[in-house]
Design a protein around this motif. Structure first.
Motif, PDB file in Angstrom:
ATOM      1  N   PHE A 186      30.902 -38.804  24.136  1.00  0.00           N
ATOM      2  CA  PHE A 186      29.545 -38.948  23.604  1.00  0.00           C
ATOM      3  C   PHE A 186      28.520 -39.188  24.716  1.00  0.00           C
ATOM      4  O   PHE A 186      27.435 -39.711  24.466  1.00  0.00           O
ATOM      5  CB  PHE A 186      29.504 -40.119  22.616  1.00  0.00           C
ATOM      6  N   ALA A 187      28.870 -38.808  25.940  1.00  0.00           N
ATOM      7  CA  ALA A 187      28.033 -39.128  27.100  1.00  0.00           C
ATOM      8  C   ALA A 187      26.621 -38.558  26.971  1.00  0.00           C
ATOM      9  O   ALA A 187      26.428 -37.387  26.656  1.00  0.00           O
ATOM     10  CB  ALA A 187      28.688 -38.607  28.375  1.00  0.00           C
ATOM     11  N   THR A 188      25.650 -39.421  27.185  1.00  0.00           N
ATOM     12  CA  THR A 188      24.230 -39.062  27.244  1.00  0.00           C
ATOM     13  C   THR A 188      23.596 -39.916  28.344  1.00  0.00           C
ATOM     14  O   THR A 188      24.235 -40.833  28.872  1.00  0.00           O
ATOM     15  CB  THR A 188      23.507 -39.359  25.917  1.00  0.00           C
ATOM     16  N   ILE A 189      22.351 -39.648  28.650  1.00  0.00           N
ATOM     17  CA  ILE A 189      21.651 -40.478  29.631  1.00  0.00           C
ATOM     18  C   ILE A 189      21.579 -41.923  29.142  1.00  0.00           C
ATOM     19  O   ILE A 189      21.773 -42.868  29.911  1.00  0.00           O
ATOM     20  CB  ILE A 189      20.234 -39.928  29.903  1.00  0.00           C
ATOM     21  N   GLU A 190      21.313 -42.098  27.854  1.00  0.00           N
ATOM     22  CA  GLU A 190      21.219 -43.449  27.302  1.00  0.00           C
ATOM     23  C   GLU A 190      22.557 -44.171  27.379  1.00  0.00           C
ATOM     24  O   GLU A 190      22.616 -45.365  27.700  1.00  0.00           O
ATOM     25  CB  GLU A 190      20.736 -43.386  25.850  1.00  0.00           C
ATOM     26  N   LEU A 191      23.644 -43.459  27.093  1.00  0.00           N
ATOM     27  CA  LEU A 191      24.964 -44.088  27.188  1.00  0.00           C
ATOM     28  C   LEU A 191      25.290 -44.417  28.644  1.00  0.00           C
ATOM     29  O   LEU A 191      25.858 -45.477  28.935  1.00  0.00           O
ATOM     30  CB  LEU A 191      26.039 -43.173  26.596  1.00  0.00           C
ATOM     31  N   ASP A 192      24.928 -43.525  29.555  1.00  0.00           N
ATOM     32  CA  ASP A 192      25.109 -43.816  30.986  1.00  0.00           C
ATOM     33  C   ASP A 192      24.421 -45.130  31.352  1.00  0.00           C
ATOM     34  O   ASP A 192      24.966 -45.957  32.092  1.00  0.00           O
ATOM     35  CB  ASP A 192      24.517 -42.688  31.839  1.00  0.00           C
ATOM     36  N   ARG A 193      23.216 -45.311  30.835  1.00  0.00           N
ATOM     37  CA  ARG A 193      22.456 -46.532  31.131  1.00  0.00           C
ATOM     38  C   ARG A 193      23.205 -47.771  30.644  1.00  0.00           C
ATOM     39  O   ARG A 193      23.304 -48.778  31.349  1.00  0.00           O
ATOM     40  CB  ARG A 193      21.080 -46.465  30.468  1.00  0.00           C
ATOM     41  N   LYS A 194      23.775 -47.686  29.444  1.00  0.00           N
ATOM     42  CA  LYS A 194      24.496 -48.833  28.892  1.00  0.00           C
ATOM     43  C   LYS A 194      25.772 -49.124  29.683  1.00  0.00           C
ATOM     44  O   LYS A 194      26.140 -50.291  29.877  1.00  0.00           O
ATOM     45  CB  LYS A 194      24.836 -48.576  27.419  1.00  0.00           C
ATOM     46  N   VAL A 195      26.440 -48.065  30.134  1.00  0.00           N
ATOM     47  CA  VAL A 195      27.659 -48.261  30.923  1.00  0.00           C
ATOM     48  C   VAL A 195      27.315 -48.887  32.274  1.00  0.00           C
ATOM     49  O   VAL A 195      28.058 -49.729  32.792  1.00  0.00           O
ATOM     50  CB  VAL A 195      28.419 -46.928  31.096  1.00  0.00           C
ATOM     51  N   VAL A 196      26.184 -48.497  32.842  1.00  0.00           N
ATOM     52  CA  VAL A 196      25.736 -49.103  34.101  1.00  0.00           C
ATOM     53  C   VAL A 196      25.439 -50.591  33.892  1.00  0.00           C
ATOM     54  O   VAL A 196      25.764 -51.428  34.743  1.00  0.00           O
ATOM     55  CB  VAL A 196      24.490 -48.370  34.649  1.00  0.00           C
TER      56      VAL A 196
END
Length: 278
Positions: A186-196
């Motif tokens: 489900f990778a998106t820019i928003e999900l990337d931000r949360k993982v960071v």
């Protein structure tokens, strides 16, 4: 009970599905009615849906029930490969998608939610295998699955943001690499931000020396996240490499690199913030 479970319970022959005719449907209906008398889990809708599926969706039904991942997921079993035969049935993806949405969507989401809630490694692995088949799921199903997976990440972040203990059993799933494989679907820019943000919190706990074994496992597993932003994964891999070779670096150097990663994370969070505002 769903139609795959009912078919299995009735001990019907998978290799006969394409050959079923009027007499077979009468025989199957009689078996369903008999089972309903002794098994309260079988409702009228499931029995009717099984007959409809066998009559009008033969190929789709055969495709799903002969797929090991689908069969084990919908029957809650763990049948081995030798249980399945290759029927070489070719069905367009859209037809399988329609079939699953029509007959199996409720159990698909229900079972997915249940297994995700258990936090068990082998369940996370199973869900990842299931999501490898997401091309057969409708957008609505994928959306609901995504929300469930995102909620686990959000919960972990919220717990780490306020926790002042060494007890993290309620978020133990973040130390398992299959969890990050799930997120990758489900990778998106928003999900990337949360993982960071998660990596930022984890790095700070590690720097403080809090439950180092747990957070070391988390950082190592996070390298399995296939980020939407390609270069981001390099940070996760670099973090893992720092911790995978402890004997080659003294603690001072290792801590210096951890701090370096935290600074990179801080920079990324600023970038993400600007992207959200633009």
């Amino acid at each position: 009970m769903n139609i795959i479970q009912l078919f299995s319970l009735l001990d019907l022959k998978t290799n006969q599905i394409l050959e079923f005719g009027p007499e077979d449907y009468i025989r199957i209906e009689k078996k369903i009615n008999f089972e309903k008398k002794i098994n309260p889990e079988i409702d009228s809708n499931t029995g009717e849906n099984l007959i409809i599926a066998l009559k009008e969706y033969k190929e789709e039904f055969l495709f799903v029930i002969s797929n090991r991942v689908f069969f084990n997921f919908f029957t809650q079993n763990n049948s081995q490969k030798n249980h399945f035969s290759n029927y070489d049935v070719t069905v367009p993806d859209e037809k399988i998608k329609e079939f699953i949405a029509l007959f199996l969507a409720d159990d698909l989401i229900s079972f997915f939610s249940f297994k995700l809630s258990k936090h068990w490694y082998h369940y996370l692995e199973e869900l990842n295998l299931l999501l490898d088949l997401k091309r057969y799921f409708s957008e609505e199903i994928i959306y609901k699955m995504g929300l469930l997976v995102f909620s686990k990440l959000d919960f972990a972040v919220s717990q780490l943001a306020v926790s002042n203990t060494n007890e993290f059993s309620n978020i133990n799933y973040i130390k398992y690499d299959p969890f990050y494989h799930l997120l990758s679907h489900f990778a998106t820019i928003e999900l990337d931000r949360k993982v960071v943000i998660l990596l930022d919190l984890v790095s700070k706990y590690y720097k403080k020396g809090t439950n180092i074994i747990f957070f070391r496992s988390v950082v190592i597993s996070m390298a399995s996240y296939n980020a939407y932003i390609e270069n981001l994964r390099k940070i996760f891999i670099e973090s893992r490499e720092i911790l995978m070779k402890p004997k080659e670096r003294d603690e001072t150097e290792k801590m210096h690199l951890i701090v370096k990663i935290i600074l990179v994370i801080f920079f990324l969070l600023i970038v993400f913030s600007k992207l959200r505002c633009s």
